[in-house]
Motif scaffolding. Structure first.
Motif, PDB file in Angstrom:
ATOM      1  N   LEU A 196      29.424  17.283  68.590  1.00 53.36           N
ATOM      2  CA  LEU A 196      29.418  18.337  68.513  1.00 53.36           C
ATOM      3  C   LEU A 196      30.655  18.937  69.472  1.00 53.36           C
ATOM      4  CD1 LEU A 196      27.199  16.440  70.807  1.00 53.36           C
ATOM      5  CD2 LEU A 196      26.817  19.124  70.032  1.00 53.36           C
TER       6      LEU A 196
ATOM      7  N   HIS B 174      27.410  19.863  76.970  1.00 49.30           N
ATOM      8  CA  HIS B 174      27.212  19.094  75.484  1.00 49.30           C
ATOM      9  C   HIS B 174      26.537  18.243  76.411  1.00 49.30           C
ATOM     10  CE1 HIS B 174      31.421  21.285  75.136  1.00 49.30           C
ATOM     11  NE2 HIS B 174      31.077  20.448  73.334  1.00 49.30           N
TER      12      HIS B 174
ATOM     13  N   TYR C 164      21.679  23.843  70.873  1.00 52.37           N
ATOM     14  CA  TYR C 164      21.582  22.389  70.043  1.00 52.37           C
ATOM     15  C   TYR C 164      20.882  21.000  70.590  1.00 52.37           C
ATOM     16  CZ  TYR C 164      25.295  25.216  67.329  1.00 52.37           C
ATOM     17  OH  TYR C 164      26.677  26.204  67.082  1.00 52.37           O
TER      18      TYR C 164
ATOM     19  N   PRO D  14      24.658  17.459  65.094  1.00 51.14           N
ATOM     20  CA  PRO D  14      23.454  18.506  66.185  1.00 51.14           C
ATOM     21  C   PRO D  14      23.356  19.231  64.738  1.00 51.14           C
ATOM     22  CG  PRO D  14      26.072  17.334  66.947  1.00 51.14           C
ATOM     23  CD  PRO D  14      25.600  16.751  65.431  1.00 51.14           C
TER      24      PRO D  14
ATOM     25  N   VAL E  78      20.840  23.552  65.599  1.00 50.50           N
ATOM     26  CA  VAL E  78      20.874  24.942  66.535  1.00 50.50           C
ATOM     27  C   VAL E  78      19.504  24.599  66.489  1.00 50.50           C
ATOM     28  CG1 VAL E  78      20.821  27.283  67.158  1.00 50.50           C
ATOM     29  CG2 VAL E  78      22.440  25.943  66.036  1.00 50.50           C
TER      30      VAL E  78
ATOM     31  N   GLU F 179      22.293  30.817  60.249  1.00 53.61           N
ATOM     32  CA  GLU F 179      21.428  30.281  61.914  1.00 53.61           C
ATOM     33  C   GLU F 179      20.258  30.839  61.535  1.00 53.61           C
ATOM     34  OE1 GLU F 179      25.452  31.451  64.709  1.00 53.61           O
ATOM     35  OE2 GLU F 179      23.900  32.889  64.064  1.00 53.61           O
TER      36      GLU F 179
END
Length: 264
Positions: free
Chosen positions: A16, A79, A98, A106, A108, A218
């Motif tokens: 992360l 986070h 996330y 992690p 998205v 993404e």
């Protein structure tokens, strides 16, 4: 077994942090800039989203206790695993959410935009954060500290109900995300994801006339699709006049048509 789980969790936390080169620092503003930013932020958050629908007295109490904060592109707000630290209302820009369980890296899950408030999950019990949030672009928000949340909920039943309602609103975001991911066909799933992360089907307009800031990689991650599938689907949407593709941006030209393709 416990040692293996602990090592896996530590590895997850390190992964992360690697996604967060800018840490979680706010952009510091001078008093004059902060006042100008506050006026614009309050105008947005009192006209749309959770706070806009709250009782005026509670709304004023939130605004009086909150402060405007700005984030540079790619800066993390917090986070998963961080201690609780209040909630944030988005006024400008966009933030990626996330998700990770400790069993996987992690990823998205979705993107949220102006009017949405986040960070309420562990705010009452003081548990650690379960999600990570990253600014996708230069963004501004209003931050209500955890102490202020606790003060308001301790002195008002109506305030406690308002924060509970916020949890329900954000559950709706999670439900839509899961629902989109259950669409079997990749091209339809990609169309549904594009609508969700831009909110074009809700009338959302991009701040940049060139379109929403969104990379194809993404979109592929959020739609659980291959990069090749995304390229092929976007090319088809572009050819049909549903979207226009620009460098790292996508303009949704026909949200109704895209929704018909995704869900029809």
């Amino acid at each position: 077994m416990a040692r293996r789980i602990a090592r896996r969790d530590e590895s997850w936390q390190r992964s992360l942090r690697r996604f967060a080169p800018n840490g979680a620092e706010w952009v510091k503003l001078c008093p004059e800039e902060e006042q100008m930013e506050r006026s614009g932020i309050e105008a947005v958050l009192t006209s749309r989203g959770w706070l806009a629908g709250c009782d005026p007295t509670f709304r004023r109490a939130v605004l009086d206790r909150a402060r405007p904060v700005s984030f540079a592109a790619n800066a993390f707000v917090f986070h998963a695993g961080d201690v609780a630290g209040g909630i944030y209302g988005i006024a400008r820009g966009s933030f990626a959410i996330y998700v990770a369980t400790g069993l996987a890296s992690p990823a998205v899950a979705t993107i949220v935009r102006a009017g949405l408030w986040f960070g309420q999950g562990p705010l009452v019990a003081g548990r650690r954060r379960m999600l990570s949030f990253r600014a996708m672009e230069s963004s501004a928000a209003l931050h209500l500290p955890l102490a202020a949340v606790r003060e308001l909920t301790a002195t008002s039943v109506a305030a406690a109900r308002a924060f509970a309602d916020l949890g329900s609103i954000n559950m709706g975001v999670a439900v839509r995300t899961v629902s989109d991911l259950l669409i079997p066909k990749a091209d339809r799933r990609i169309a549904a994801t594009l609508l969700r992360v831009t909110r074009a089907d809700e009338g959302e307009r991009p701040e940049d006339p060139m379109g929403f800031r969104l990379r194809q990689a993404e979109l592929a991650e959020m739609a659980n699709a291959s990069r090749r599938s995304v390229v092929r689907a976007l090319s088809a949407f572009d050819a049909r006049g549903l979207v226009a593709l620009r460098h790292q941006r996508i303009a949704v030209l026909d949200a109704a048509g895209l929704a018909h393709f995704a869900y029809g």
